[in-house]
Design an enzyme around this catalytic site. Structure first.
Site, PDB file in Angstrom:
ATOM      1  N   LYS A 167       0.835  -1.189   0.000  1.00 21.92           N
ATOM      2  CA  LYS A 167       0.000   0.000   0.000  1.00 21.92           C
ATOM      3  C   LYS A 167       0.878   1.252   0.000  1.00 21.92           C
ATOM      4  CE  LYS A 167      -3.587  -2.484   2.520  1.00 21.92           C
ATOM      5  NZ  LYS A 167      -4.336  -2.843   1.312  1.00 21.92           N
ATOM      6  N   HIS A 184      13.496  -6.212  -5.102  1.00 21.87           N
ATOM      7  CA  HIS A 184      13.316  -7.525  -5.743  1.00 21.87           C
ATOM      8  C   HIS A 184      13.291  -7.468  -7.269  1.00 21.87           C
ATOM      9  CE1 HIS A 184      12.715  -9.433  -1.924  1.00 21.87           C
ATOM     10  NE2 HIS A 184      11.594  -8.784  -1.662  1.00 21.87           N
ATOM     11  N   GLY A 239       8.032  -9.763  -6.175  1.00 20.48           N
ATOM     12  CA  GLY A 239       7.849  -9.288  -4.810  1.00 20.48           C
ATOM     13  C   GLY A 239       7.329  -7.881  -4.699  1.00 20.48           C
ATOM     14  N   TYR A 262       4.170  -3.852   5.855  1.00 25.55           N
ATOM     15  CA  TYR A 262       2.797  -4.142   5.453  1.00 25.55           C
ATOM     16  C   TYR A 262       1.766  -3.942   6.562  1.00 25.55           C
ATOM     17  CZ  TYR A 262       5.773  -5.726   1.829  1.00 25.55           C
ATOM     18  OH  TYR A 262       6.756  -5.731   0.872  1.00 25.55           O
TER      19      TYR A 262
END
Length: 431
Positions: free
Chosen positions: A26, A138, A146, A300
């Site tokens: 997000k 990543h 990722g 996260y």
């Protein structure tokens, strides 16, 4: 002690991108961190810049032409013509890297800010540069992975290498920094050092035996860890390893990825670090006085990500923050205690035994001792900075791919940093 100059990069649109319902990534967390930086008054001590949007040509310094072109063209409304490429590049509904509205613009913002930070450091315009929207470690040369599509870290390091013979990359995200390691696996110009959960955990790479190859042998450093890592244990391995690297490698610039998914209570993580333990890594690295680019990364549980990056901005500025969260537009996110710092979980067992950590530390230090001293390089014919290569050109003659900037080093400086307060309108901002 000379006060360090800190440049901070933020785009007002960065918090408005939306990966889709239920997706753990997000970008709104960056906006929340920015509001804490505003409401605590930290912004008054920062040189605040709006970054340029990285052009496709800049991205192809690392990424393949066809991959960048694909990312710039694909959209949620036009996936059908790109189905074959979506499978090829690991993008789409069946992956962790969906096609969402504004995908490429978000990559442009994150990459542009990291490149701009590198340019500022190259020219001595600051001592530390911060880009919390960056750290997307990543992404591969021609593959999303990722939640990462464009590897802003690699692009920033390539910019630093124009002026610096040796760059050190440090990763304290809970996930292995595989994309950055892979990019520089065969060179001694960049040393990568990652502390991460290893084993049955994404991306599954980063064994202690992964040391680099060819000219880059022993220049990839991996410290695999288990669940429950706490502040004291983390500090006991982080500091001796980084101190040894500084001794033997002698980097002239450092990039520090501060992924907040290594914090306690993270939605996807399994470590037990507090803000103080995570931030101590920033304090320790900053203490070497080497030009430093500080980036975001994973994270996260978004209220904790915002806490972390605001706190680590205060660490960079040597400005203590109070325990109470000041009122801001996202104040309700910090309920029920409305406090800055996190309490480690008493129920989480630290599976990293002291003896095992000591053995791993010793093995890493022995590998570093195999180095024959810091590699040297004579830097000649330095290429122009991406963000300034069109400086002085008339507007009608400028490259249409390049957003024209007002700052000589490539970023638009705020007359008043609070003008970067973002607009409302983000979707799905729950943890």
């Amino acid at each position: 002690m000379v006060k360090q100059r800190v440049s901070y990069f933020y785009d007002t649109d960065v918090g408005h991108f939306y990966y889709g319902p239920g997706h753990p990534m997000k970008p709104h967390r960056i906006k929340m961190a920015h509001h804490l930086i505003l409401s605590t008054g930290l912004y008054r001590k920062l040189d605040v810049y709006r970054p340029h949007l990285a052009a496709p040509l800049e991205m192809t310094r690392f990424h393949s032409d066809d991959y960048v072109k694909f990312l710039s063209k694909v959209s949620p409304e036009s996936t059908r013509p790109f189905l074959q490429q979506m499978a090829q590049f690991n993008v789409g509904e069946c992956t962790d890297c969906p096609v969402y509205e504004g995908l490429f613009e978000f990559q442009q913002i994150a990459s542009g800010a990291s490149i701009d930070g590198a340019v500022k450091l190259n020219h001595g315009a600051c001592d530390v540069a911060i880009n919390w929207s960056g750290g997307l470690h990543h992404a591969k040369k021609a593959e999303a992975s990722g939640f990462c599509y464009i590897n802003d870290i690699v692009l920033a390091i390539l910019e630093l290498l124009k002026y610096h013979a040796r760059v050190l990359y440090i990763d304290i995200d809970i996930h292995h920094g595989d994309g950055v390691e892979e990019a520089f696996y065969c060179t001694d110009r960049v040393m990568t050092c990652s502390f991460h959960k290893y084993g049955d955990f994404f991306p599954g790479t980063g064994a202690i035996t992964d040391l680099g190859a060819k000219k880059g042998k022993y220049y990839s450093v991996n410290f695999p860890l288990k669940e429950g890592m706490d502040d004291a244990s983390y500090q006991s391995v982080f500091e001796p390893v980084i101190e040894k690297i500084m001794e033997v490698y002698k980097p002239t610039a450092i990039v520090l990825q501060c992924g907040a998914d290594s914090l306690t209570g993270d939605r996807l993580g399994c470590f037990n670090l507090t803000l103080k333990g995570h931030g101590e890594c920033v304090r320790f690295v900053k203490g070497f006085g080497v030009p430093l680019l500080v980036l975001g990364g994973g994270g996260y549980t978004i209220r904790n990500v915002a806490r972390c990056w605001a706190y680590e901005t205060s660490v960079v500025l040597d400005t203590p923050l109070g325990e109470d969260i000041p009122y801001n537009d996202y104040y309700e996110y910090y309920a029920p205690d409305f406090k800055l710092h996190l309490t480690p979980s008493m129920a989480m067992e630290n599976l990293n035994e002291r003896e095992e950590l000591e053995r791993t530390t010793q093995e890493v230090l022995e590998n570093l001792s195999a180095l024959k001293g810091a590699p040297s390089l004579t830097l000649q014919d330095v290429p122009p900075d991406w963000a300034t290569r069109d400086a002085g050109a008339a507007a009608d003659a400028a490259d249409p791919d390049v957003r024209q900037m007002t700052d000589k080093d490539g970023a638009e400086k705020a007359e008043h940093p609070a003008e970067f307060e973002p607009k409302e309108g983000a979707m799905d901002t729950t943890d």
